[in-house]
Design a protein around this motif. Structure first.
Motif, PDB file in Angstrom:
ATOM      1  N   ARG A  93      19.147   1.930 -17.006  1.00 24.92           N
ATOM      2  CA  ARG A  93      19.108   0.897 -15.223  1.00 24.92           C
ATOM      3  C   ARG A  93      18.291   1.687 -14.317  1.00 24.92           C
ATOM      4  O   ARG A  93      17.667   0.937 -13.671  1.00 24.92           O
ATOM      5  CB  ARG A  93      20.560  -0.255 -15.413  1.00 24.92           C
ATOM      6  N   TRP A  94      18.769   2.785 -14.378  1.00 27.04           N
ATOM      7  CA  TRP A  94      18.474   3.791 -13.312  1.00 27.04           C
ATOM      8  C   TRP A  94      17.012   3.776 -13.776  1.00 27.04           C
ATOM      9  O   TRP A  94      16.061   4.084 -12.714  1.00 27.04           O
ATOM     10  CB  TRP A  94      19.591   5.374 -13.338  1.00 27.04           C
ATOM     11  N   SER A  95      16.763   4.456 -14.708  1.00 28.64           N
ATOM     12  CA  SER A  95      15.211   4.616 -14.983  1.00 28.64           C
ATOM     13  C   SER A  95      13.708   3.590 -15.591  1.00 28.64           C
ATOM     14  O   SER A  95      13.031   3.733 -14.759  1.00 28.64           O
ATOM     15  CB  SER A  95      15.106   5.538 -16.678  1.00 28.64           C
ATOM     16  N   THR A  96      14.559   2.441 -15.585  1.00 23.11           N
ATOM     17  CA  THR A  96      13.653   1.261 -15.505  1.00 23.11           C
ATOM     18  C   THR A  96      13.693   0.741 -14.026  1.00 23.11           C
ATOM     19  O   THR A  96      12.284   0.549 -13.659  1.00 23.11           O
ATOM     20  CB  THR A  96      14.199  -0.190 -16.122  1.00 23.11           C
ATOM     21  N   ALA A  97      14.436   0.817 -13.102  1.00 21.53           N
ATOM     22  CA  ALA A  97      13.774   0.626 -11.857  1.00 21.53           C
ATOM     23  C   ALA A  97      13.455   2.075 -11.323  1.00 21.53           C
ATOM     24  O   ALA A  97      12.506   1.739 -10.446  1.00 21.53           O
ATOM     25  CB  ALA A  97      15.516   1.034 -11.565  1.00 21.53           C
ATOM     26  N   ALA A  98      13.773   2.930 -11.211  1.00 27.90           N
ATOM     27  CA  ALA A  98      12.748   4.024 -11.202  1.00 27.90           C
ATOM     28  C   ALA A  98      11.301   3.340 -11.342  1.00 27.90           C
ATOM     29  O   ALA A  98      10.017   4.149 -10.854  1.00 27.90           O
ATOM     30  CB  ALA A  98      12.726   5.434 -11.236  1.00 27.90           C
ATOM     31  N   GLY A  99      11.138   3.922 -12.291  1.00 25.51           N
ATOM     32  CA  GLY A  99       9.994   3.216 -13.197  1.00 25.51           C
ATOM     33  C   GLY A  99       8.988   2.297 -12.474  1.00 25.51           C
ATOM     34  O   GLY A  99       7.814   1.757 -12.281  1.00 25.51           O
ATOM     35  N   LEU A 100       9.845   1.173 -12.533  1.00 27.13           N
ATOM     36  CA  LEU A 100       9.379   0.089 -11.383  1.00 27.13           C
ATOM     37  C   LEU A 100       8.977   0.261 -10.359  1.00 27.13           C
ATOM     38  O   LEU A 100       7.779   0.226  -9.415  1.00 27.13           O
ATOM     39  CB  LEU A 100      10.151  -1.119 -11.287  1.00 27.13           C
ATOM     40  N   PHE A 101       9.705   1.098  -9.742  1.00 29.15           N
ATOM     41  CA  PHE A 101       9.251   1.817  -8.550  1.00 29.15           C
ATOM     42  C   PHE A 101       7.517   2.440  -7.606  1.00 29.15           C
ATOM     43  O   PHE A 101       7.127   2.602  -7.043  1.00 29.15           O
ATOM     44  CB  PHE A 101      10.444   2.607  -7.934  1.00 29.15           C
ATOM     45  N   ALA A 102       8.021   3.462  -9.113  1.00 28.87           N
ATOM     46  CA  ALA A 102       6.607   4.377  -9.754  1.00 28.87           C
ATOM     47  C   ALA A 102       5.200   3.414  -9.459  1.00 28.87           C
ATOM     48  O   ALA A 102       4.458   4.017  -9.166  1.00 28.87           O
ATOM     49  CB  ALA A 102       7.202   5.620 -10.694  1.00 28.87           C
ATOM     50  N   LEU A 103       5.795   2.756 -10.188  1.00 31.26           N
ATOM     51  CA  LEU A 103       4.620   0.940 -10.452  1.00 31.26           C
ATOM     52  C   LEU A 103       3.992   0.743  -9.310  1.00 31.26           C
ATOM     53  O   LEU A 103       3.351  -0.012  -8.661  1.00 31.26           O
ATOM     54  CB  LEU A 103       4.790   0.627 -11.469  1.00 31.26           C
ATOM     55  N   GLY A 104       5.484   0.272  -7.940  1.00 33.36           N
ATOM     56  CA  GLY A 104       4.870   0.002  -7.436  1.00 33.36           C
ATOM     57  C   GLY A 104       4.288   0.668  -6.198  1.00 33.36           C
ATOM     58  O   GLY A 104       3.095   0.732  -5.811  1.00 33.36           O
ATOM     59  N   PHE A 139       9.398   1.593  -1.703  1.00 33.25           N
ATOM     60  CA  PHE A 139       9.159   2.241  -3.485  1.00 33.25           C
ATOM     61  C   PHE A 139       8.819   3.334  -3.506  1.00 33.25           C
ATOM     62  O   PHE A 139       9.530   4.288  -4.135  1.00 33.25           O
ATOM     63  CB  PHE A 139       7.733   1.788  -3.574  1.00 33.25           C
ATOM     64  N   ALA A 140       8.234   4.158  -3.116  1.00 32.21           N
ATOM     65  CA  ALA A 140       7.950   5.658  -2.328  1.00 32.21           C
ATOM     66  C   ALA A 140       9.465   6.226  -2.599  1.00 32.21           C
ATOM     67  O   ALA A 140       9.499   7.201  -3.266  1.00 32.21           O
ATOM     68  CB  ALA A 140       7.054   6.513  -1.483  1.00 32.21           C
ATOM     69  N   ALA A 141      10.282   5.372  -1.004  1.00 32.82           N
ATOM     70  CA  ALA A 141      11.250   6.432  -1.014  1.00 32.82           C
ATOM     71  C   ALA A 141      12.487   5.647  -1.972  1.00 32.82           C
ATOM     72  O   ALA A 141      13.292   6.902  -2.902  1.00 32.82           O
ATOM     73  CB  ALA A 141      11.498   5.720   0.426  1.00 32.82           C
ATOM     74  N   LEU A 142      12.608   4.646  -2.351  1.00 31.95           N
ATOM     75  CA  LEU A 142      13.567   4.251  -3.609  1.00 31.95           C
ATOM     76  C   LEU A 142      13.723   5.323  -4.865  1.00 31.95           C
ATOM     77  O   LEU A 142      14.096   5.763  -5.672  1.00 31.95           O
ATOM     78  CB  LEU A 142      13.120   3.036  -3.684  1.00 31.95           C
ATOM     79  N   LEU A 143      12.108   5.995  -4.845  1.00 32.95           N
ATOM     80  CA  LEU A 143      11.298   6.508  -6.690  1.00 32.95           C
ATOM     81  C   LEU A 143      12.327   7.492  -6.636  1.00 32.95           C
ATOM     82  O   LEU A 143      13.372   7.984  -6.501  1.00 32.95           O
ATOM     83  CB  LEU A 143      10.475   6.299  -6.353  1.00 32.95           C
ATOM     84  N   PHE A 144      11.959   7.919  -5.034  1.00 34.35           N
ATOM     85  CA  PHE A 144      12.880  10.183  -4.351  1.00 34.35           C
ATOM     86  C   PHE A 144      14.508   9.674  -5.665  1.00 34.35           C
ATOM     87  O   PHE A 144      14.848  10.839  -5.282  1.00 34.35           O
ATOM     88  CB  PHE A 144      12.531  10.369  -3.621  1.00 34.35           C
ATOM     89  N   VAL A 145      14.879   8.101  -3.954  1.00 32.77           N
ATOM     90  CA  VAL A 145      16.184   8.249  -4.902  1.00 32.77           C
ATOM     91  C   VAL A 145      17.319   8.042  -6.052  1.00 32.77           C
ATOM     92  O   VAL A 145      18.311   8.891  -6.056  1.00 32.77           O
ATOM     93  CB  VAL A 145      17.097   7.331  -3.716  1.00 32.77           C
ATOM     94  N   MET A 146      16.729   7.729  -6.601  1.00 33.56           N
ATOM     95  CA  MET A 146      16.532   7.498  -7.843  1.00 33.56           C
ATOM     96  C   MET A 146      16.534   8.474  -8.862  1.00 33.56           C
ATOM     97  O   MET A 146      17.578   8.980  -9.320  1.00 33.56           O
ATOM     98  CB  MET A 146      15.744   6.393  -8.241  1.00 33.56           C
ATOM     99  N   LEU A 147      15.278   9.189  -8.579  1.00 33.79           N
ATOM    100  CA  LEU A 147      14.974  10.482  -9.017  1.00 33.79           C
ATOM    101  C   LEU A 147      16.219  11.845  -8.418  1.00 33.79           C
ATOM    102  O   LEU A 147      16.906  12.738  -9.233  1.00 33.79           O
ATOM    103  CB  LEU A 147      13.849  11.348  -9.198  1.00 33.79           C
TER     104      LEU A 147
END
Length: 248
Positions: free
Chosen positions: A98-109, A134-142
Motif C-alpha cells: 500500500r505504501w509503495s503504491t501510494a508513493a508511486g502514484l505521488f511520484a507520477l503526480g 505530491f512531492a511532499a507526500l512522496l518524500f514522507v512515504m519514502l
C-alpha cells in the motif's frame, strides 16, 4: 497431505529466487534514481549549454522541480515516471504494498503536474500546488519505508543497519522541512546553488542510499539462510524453517 502440498508450494526454489530478484531489482532501481537524479539535473543543463554554445550561467536550477523549465525537463519527468513505475510494481507485504503504491502514484503526480512558472496563470498556480503536495507526500512515504519497513527491531538485523535506516528516515524529514523553509523564506535566493536544491539533494540521496542498502541486504540473504533476519516478513524465512519444523 494438504500440509505437505502447502510446504512444497512455499519451498519452490525457482519461485523464491524470482521473487527475491524482482524485489532486489525494484529496490535498487528506486535507490539508483534517488542517487543519480540530483547531480544529473545541473550537469545535464551545463552540458546542454556547452554543446549548444549558450551561456552556462544559471545552469543550476533553483530546485529540483525547477528543472522542468530547463534543458533537463525530460530527464526530470522521465526519472519520476520510472520511479513511480518501480514503486507501483514493488511488492513485499500488505502494508508495504500500500505504501509503495501510494508513493508511486505521488511520484507520477509530481511528474505530470508541473511546478508553477514565474508568472503563472490561475490554472498553472493550482497545478503547481498539486505538484508541491505530491512531492511532499512522496518524500514522507519514502521516509516511512526507512523508519518502519527496512528498519525492523524484531529481526536479527545488525543494530548499525537499523540505525542507518533510522538516520536516513529522519534526514529525509528534516531536509524536507528545511527545503520548505528555504523556499518560503527566499533564503539564499542569490546563491549560485540554492539552499532548497541542496536540501532536496540531501533528502533524495538519503532515500536512495536506504533503498540501495535494502536491495543489498536482500541480495546478501538470497538463498534462504535460516535466521539471517534480513527480511523478517519475506516468505524466504518461512521457506527455510518449514521443512525443518516438519522434521522436529
Amino acid at each position: 497431505m494438504s500440509d505437505d502440498r502447502s510446504v512444497r508450494r512455499t519451498t519452490d526454489p525457482e519461485q523464491t529466487v524470482q521473487d527475491e530478484r524482482t524485489v532486489s531489482f525494484l529496490r535498487f532501481g528506486v535507490g539508483a534514481i534517488g542517487v543519480l537524479l540530483p547531480p544529473a539535473l545541473p550537469l545535464g543543463n551545463w552540458l546542454a549549454d556547452e554543446v549548444t554554445g549558450r551561456s552556462t550561467d544559471g545552469f543550476w536550477p533553483a530546485s529540483m522541480s525547477a528543472a522542468y523549465y530547463t534543458g533537463t525537463r525530460n530527464v526530470f519527468v522521465g526519472a519520476l515516471c520510472a520511479l513511480g513505475v518501480f514503486l507501483v510494481c514493488y511488492r513485499f507485504d500488505r502494508r508495504d504494498d500500500r505504501w509503495s503504491t501510494a508513493a508511486g502514484l505521488f511520484a507520477l503526480g509530481v511528474a505530470l503536474c508541473p511546478p508553477a512558472p514565474q508568472d503563472p496563470t490561475g490554472l498553472q498556480r493550482t497545478v503547481g500546488v498539486f505538484h508541491l503536495v505530491f512531492a511532499a507526500l512522496l518524500f514522507v512515504m519514502l521516509a516511512l519505508f526507512c523508519l518502519y519497513s527496512f528498519r525492523n527491531p524484531r529481526s536479527t538485523q545488525p543494530a548499525r543497519v537499523g540505525a542507518a535506516y533510522l538516520a536516513a528516515g529522519v534526514l529525509i524529514l528534516v531536509a524536507l522541512v528545511a527545503a520548505a523553509v528555504a523556499g518560503l523564506s527566499g533564503f539564499g535566493a542569490d546563491w549560485a546553488v540554492r539552499p532548497m536544491y541542496l536540501c532536496e539533494w540531501v533528502a533524495t540521496w538519503a532515500f536512495g542510499a536506504a533503498w540501495i542498502g535494502a536491495a543489498v541486504e536482500l541480495a546478501a540473504g538470497r538463498g534462504g539462510r535460516a535466521g539471517s533476519g534480513a527480511l523478517p516478513r519475506q516468505a524466504v524465512g518461512l521457506e527455510v524453517r518449514g521443512p525443518e519444523a516438519s522434521q522436529t
